[in-house]
Enzyme design. Structure first.
Site, PDB file in Angstrom:
ATOM      1  N   GLU A  16      31.277  55.368  61.432  1.00 33.65           N
ATOM      2  CA  GLU A  16      30.206  56.230  61.941  1.00 33.65           C
ATOM      3  C   GLU A  16      30.680  57.675  61.918  1.00 33.65           C
ATOM      4  O   GLU A  16      29.901  58.596  61.722  1.00 33.65           O
ATOM      5  CB  GLU A  16      29.866  55.784  63.372  1.00 33.65           C
ATOM      6  CG  GLU A  16      28.474  56.150  63.802  1.00 33.65           C
ATOM      7  CD  GLU A  16      28.443  56.935  65.077  1.00 33.65           C
ATOM      8  OE1 GLU A  16      28.496  58.178  64.973  1.00 33.65           O
ATOM      9  OE2 GLU A  16      28.371  56.343  66.154  1.00 33.65           O
ATOM     10  N   SER A  38      31.738  55.869  69.180  1.00 35.29           N
ATOM     11  CA  SER A  38      31.778  54.704  68.289  1.00 35.29           C
ATOM     12  C   SER A  38      32.419  55.100  66.969  1.00 35.29           C
ATOM     13  O   SER A  38      31.978  56.060  66.331  1.00 35.29           O
ATOM     14  CB  SER A  38      30.370  54.211  67.990  1.00 35.29           C
ATOM     15  OG  SER A  38      29.690  53.906  69.167  1.00 35.29           O
ATOM     16  N   ARG A  63      21.780  56.676  62.783  1.00 39.39           N
ATOM     17  CA  ARG A  63      22.924  57.597  62.670  1.00 39.39           C
ATOM     18  C   ARG A  63      22.950  58.309  61.305  1.00 39.39           C
ATOM     19  O   ARG A  63      24.017  58.504  60.709  1.00 39.39           O
ATOM     20  CB  ARG A  63      24.252  56.852  62.864  1.00 39.39           C
ATOM     21  CG  ARG A  63      24.457  56.253  64.222  1.00 39.39           C
ATOM     22  CD  ARG A  63      24.552  57.325  65.300  1.00 39.39           C
ATOM     23  NE  ARG A  63      25.051  56.762  66.530  1.00 39.39           N
ATOM     24  CZ  ARG A  63      24.295  56.164  67.441  1.00 39.39           C
ATOM     25  NH1 ARG A  63      22.987  56.071  67.257  1.00 39.39           N
ATOM     26  NH2 ARG A  63      24.835  55.685  68.544  1.00 39.39           N
TER      27      ARG A  63
HETATM   28  N1  EPU Z   1      30.441  44.343  72.963  1.00 38.42           N
HETATM   29  C1  EPU Z   1      31.517  43.478  73.086  1.00 38.42           C
HETATM   30  N2  EPU Z   1      32.754  44.017  73.192  1.00 38.42           N
HETATM   31  C2  EPU Z   1      32.967  45.356  73.169  1.00 38.42           C
HETATM   32  C3  EPU Z   1      31.880  46.218  73.062  1.00 38.42           C
HETATM   33  C4  EPU Z   1      30.619  45.688  72.954  1.00 38.42           C
HETATM   34  O1  EPU Z   1      31.370  42.265  73.101  1.00 38.42           O
HETATM   35  O2  EPU Z   1      34.136  45.751  73.275  1.00 38.42           O
HETATM   36  C5  EPU Z   1      29.088  43.751  72.867  1.00 38.42           C
HETATM   37  C6  EPU Z   1      28.485  43.341  74.193  1.00 38.42           C
HETATM   38  O3  EPU Z   1      27.746  42.167  73.977  1.00 38.42           O
HETATM   39  C7  EPU Z   1      27.533  44.455  74.526  1.00 38.42           C
HETATM   40  C8  EPU Z   1      27.069  44.848  73.126  1.00 38.42           C
HETATM   41  O4  EPU Z   1      28.210  44.683  72.307  1.00 38.42           O
HETATM   42  O5  EPU Z   1      26.501  43.998  75.313  1.00 38.42           O
HETATM   43  C9  EPU Z   1      26.565  46.265  73.019  1.00 38.42           C
HETATM   44  O6  EPU Z   1      27.518  47.157  73.564  1.00 38.42           O
HETATM   45  P1  EPU Z   1      27.059  48.617  74.070  1.00 38.42           P
HETATM   46  O7  EPU Z   1      25.865  48.485  74.895  1.00 38.42           O
HETATM   47  O8  EPU Z   1      28.256  49.285  74.623  1.00 38.42           O
HETATM   48  O9  EPU Z   1      26.576  49.330  72.752  1.00 38.42           O
HETATM   49  P2  EPU Z   1      27.149  49.408  71.276  1.00 38.42           P
HETATM   50  O10 EPU Z   1      26.191  48.704  70.377  1.00 38.42           O
HETATM   51  O11 EPU Z   1      28.574  49.016  71.214  1.00 38.42           O
HETATM   52  C10 EPU Z   1      25.783  51.553  70.685  1.00 38.42           C
HETATM   53  C11 EPU Z   1      26.021  52.922  70.143  1.00 38.42           C
HETATM   54  C12 EPU Z   1      26.610  53.817  71.229  1.00 38.42           C
HETATM   55  C13 EPU Z   1      25.637  53.885  72.380  1.00 38.42           C
HETATM   56  C14 EPU Z   1      25.391  52.461  72.910  1.00 38.42           C
HETATM   57  C15 EPU Z   1      24.351  52.394  73.983  1.00 38.42           C
HETATM   58  C16 EPU Z   1      26.453  52.659  67.767  1.00 38.42           C
HETATM   59  C17 EPU Z   1      27.464  52.679  66.680  1.00 38.42           C
HETATM   60  N3  EPU Z   1      26.915  52.873  68.999  1.00 38.42           N
HETATM   61  O12 EPU Z   1      27.044  50.988  71.003  1.00 38.42           O
HETATM   62  O13 EPU Z   1      26.744  55.130  70.686  1.00 38.42           O
HETATM   63  O14 EPU Z   1      26.133  54.702  73.435  1.00 38.42           O
HETATM   64  O15 EPU Z   1      24.920  51.625  71.802  1.00 38.42           O
HETATM   65  O16 EPU Z   1      23.089  52.600  73.444  1.00 38.42           O
HETATM   66  O17 EPU Z   1      25.267  52.472  67.500  1.00 38.42           O
HETATM   67  C18 EPU Z   1      28.233  56.649  69.584  1.00 38.42           C
HETATM   68  O18 EPU Z   1      27.415  56.688  68.667  1.00 38.42           O
HETATM   69  O19 EPU Z   1      29.306  57.298  69.529  1.00 38.42           O
HETATM   70  C19 EPU Z   1      27.970  55.800  70.728  1.00 38.42           C
HETATM   71  C20 EPU Z   1      28.834  55.684  71.738  1.00 38.42           C
END
Ligand code: EPU
Length: 340
Positions: free
Chosen positions: A336, A240, A166
Site C-alpha cells: 500500500e 497498513s 487506495r
Molecule cells: N486481523 C487479524 N489480525 C491482525 C489484523 C487484522 O486477524 O493482526 C483481522 C481481524 O479479523 C480484523 C480484520 O482483520 O477484524 C480487520 O482488521 P482492521 O479492522 O484493523 O482493518 P484492516 O482491514 O486490517 C483497514 C485499512 C486501515 C483502516 C482499517 C479500518 C487497508 C489496507 N487498511 O485495515 O487503513 O484503518 O481498515 O477501517 O485497507 C491504512 O491505510 O494505513 C490503514 C491503517
C-alpha cells in the site's frame, strides 16, 4: 523560497528512515511552483522530483536522487454555506487530522471517521485515504492541481480523479505529474453517521442517530485507532503496509475449507476482500522482529521501525511476509505504501 542541498529526510517520513535528498524545497504557493519550474526548467526530463507531504505512506530504500517538493500550502476557507451543507477549501499542505478536527468541532458531517489519519490534505486524494467504512472521495467535491510539466493549474472534479481502493489518477495515469494545491470538501450539517464498522455499531447500538454528533464518533475513532495502530511519533511506521487483497468467491470457498472463520468483506457479487493482517497473522508473523524491522504486535498489517532500521531492512521483511503469504494461501499481497 529556500533550496536546501543534501538534506536529511529522517523527520520527513513516518518510518523515520535516515536518507538524504539532493535538494529539498518548501512550497507555500502556486506562484512559487511557477517560479521553480522556470528556474529549474523542470520541463527537462533529467530533473526528477517528488511531492512530499508528511511522508506517511512512503518507504525510502535509498537516498533520493532528485528534488523533493514539500507541500506547505496552508489555509482553510469556506467557499459556500447553506442551512444543509458547507463547501470548504483546504490547502494541500494542511495536516489532514487538523482539518478533520476543525470540521468536527464545527459539527459538520462527512470526514469524522477519517480522524487521526496521518498525512496532509494534498496526499489524501492521491491514495484516496479510507478507514472505518468511509473514503475521502465520498466528501470530495473537487481539487486543484499544478501540472509540473506545463505549469498549468487544472481542476479535477471527484469523478475525474478515477478513485479506487487506495488509488486515484494521481497514483496511476498521472503519477509524478501533479502537485495538489488544494481540495474542496462538501460536508453536511444534517446528522449522517456512518456506523458500518463493527466497533462503531457496538458503541452506538441503541442510540437515536439523530442525537449523535461528529465529535462523539471522532472521539471513538481516535480510541479505536490508538488501541490498534502505533503513533508514528513514537514508533516509525506507515500504517497498513499492504492493501487488503481482493479474491474471487471461489477462492473464498477454498479458504473456508481450511479456515472456517476467515474474515472477509464483500466488494461485489464476485469479489471479496480479505484482511491482509489476518493472512499475515496466520503465517505467524504478528509481533515478529527481523533485524531492526518488525511486525506490530497489535495489528499485523503494520510494519515498524524498531531501532534505526534502513528502508531495505523494512523492505526485506515485507518481501519475506509476501513470499510466506503466497506460499500458504496462493494470495499475492501488494504494498500500500509507495516504495522508493
Ligand atoms: N486481523 C487479524 N489480525 C491482525 C489484523 C487484522 O486477524 O493482526 C483481522 C481481524 O479479523 C480484523 C480484520 O482483520 O477484524 C480487520 O482488521 P482492521 O479492522 O484493523 O482493518 P484492516 O482491514 O486490517 C483497514 C485499512 C486501515 C483502516 C482499517 C479500518 C487497508 C489496507 N487498511 O485495515 O487503513 O484503518 O481498515 O477501517 O485497507 C491504512 O491505510 O494505513 C490503514 C491503517
Amino acid at each position: 523560497m529556500e533550496i536546501k542541498n543534501n538534506f536529511s529526510l529522517k523527520s520527513f517520513n513516518t518510518f523515520g528512515i535516515d536518507v538524504k535528498t539532493n535538494q529539498f524545497i518548501e512550497i507555500q504557493s502556486s506562484e512559487e511552483l511557477k517560479e521553480l519550474l522556470h528556474h529549474f526548467k523542470l520541463l527537462k526530463k533529467d530533473n526528477k522530483f517528488l511531492v512530499l507531504g508528511e511522508g506517511s505512506n512512503i518507504l525510502f530504500t535509498n537516498d533520493y536522487d532528485g528534488i523533493i517538493l514539500h507541500n506547505k500550502i496552508k489555509g482553510i476557507k469556506i467557499i459556500e454555506e447553506t442551512d444543509e451543507s458547507v463547501f470548504i477549501q483546504v490547502g494541500g499542505g494542511e495536516k489532514w487530522s487538523d482539518f478533520v478536527d476543525y470540521t468536527v468541532n464545527k459539527g459538520w458531517w462527512g470526514i469524522e471517521n477519517l480522524s487521526l489519519i496521518p498525512g496532509t490534505v494534498g496526499a489524501a486524494p492521491v491514495q484516496n485515504i479510507g478507514a472505518y467504512g468511509v473514503e475521502q472521495r465520498e466528501s470530495l467535491d473537487y481539487l486543484q492541481a499544478f501540472n509540473m510539466e506545463t505549469g498549468v493549474i487544472t481542476t479535477f472534479f471527484e469523478d475525474e480523479c478515477i478513485f479506487g481502493y487506495r488509488s486515484s489518477i494521481f497514483k496511476t495515469l498521472g503519477k509524478g505529474k501533479w502537485f495538489i494545491l488544494n481540495a474542496t470538501y462538501r460536508l453536511t450539517k444534517q446528522p449522517n453517521p456512518k456506523l458500518n464498522y463493527g466497533k462503531l455499531q457496538e458503541t452506538f447500538h441503541g442510540r437515536d442517530y439523530l442525537t449523535l454528533t461528529p465529535a462523539e464518533i471522532s472521539t471513538r475513532i481516535k480510541e479505536i485507532r490508538r488501541e490498534k495502530l502505533p503513533d508514528p511519533r513514537h514508533i516509525g511506521n506507515a500504517g497498513s503496509f499492504f492493501k487488503n487483497p481482493i479474491i474471487n468467491k471461489f477462492k473464498l470457498e477454498e479458504l473456508k475449507h481450511s479456515y472456517q472463520r476467515v474474515p472477509f468483506y464483500i466488494v461485489d457479487e464476485n469479489r471479496i476482500k480479505i484482511p491482509a493482517g489476518w493472512l499475515i497473522e496466520q503465517c505467524g508473523w504478528k509481533g515478529k522482529k527481523h533485524g531492526n524491522a518488525g511486525v506490530y504486535p497489535k495489528q499485523a498489517l503494520v510494519l515498524i521501525n524498531i531501532g534505526n532500521a534502513t528502508g531495505s531492512e523494512i523492505l526485506n521483511l515485507a518481501n519475506l511476509i509476501k513470499k510466506d503469504v503466497y506460499e500458504h494461501f496462493k494470495i499475492d499481497l501488494e504494498p500500500e505504501v509507495t516504495i522508493l
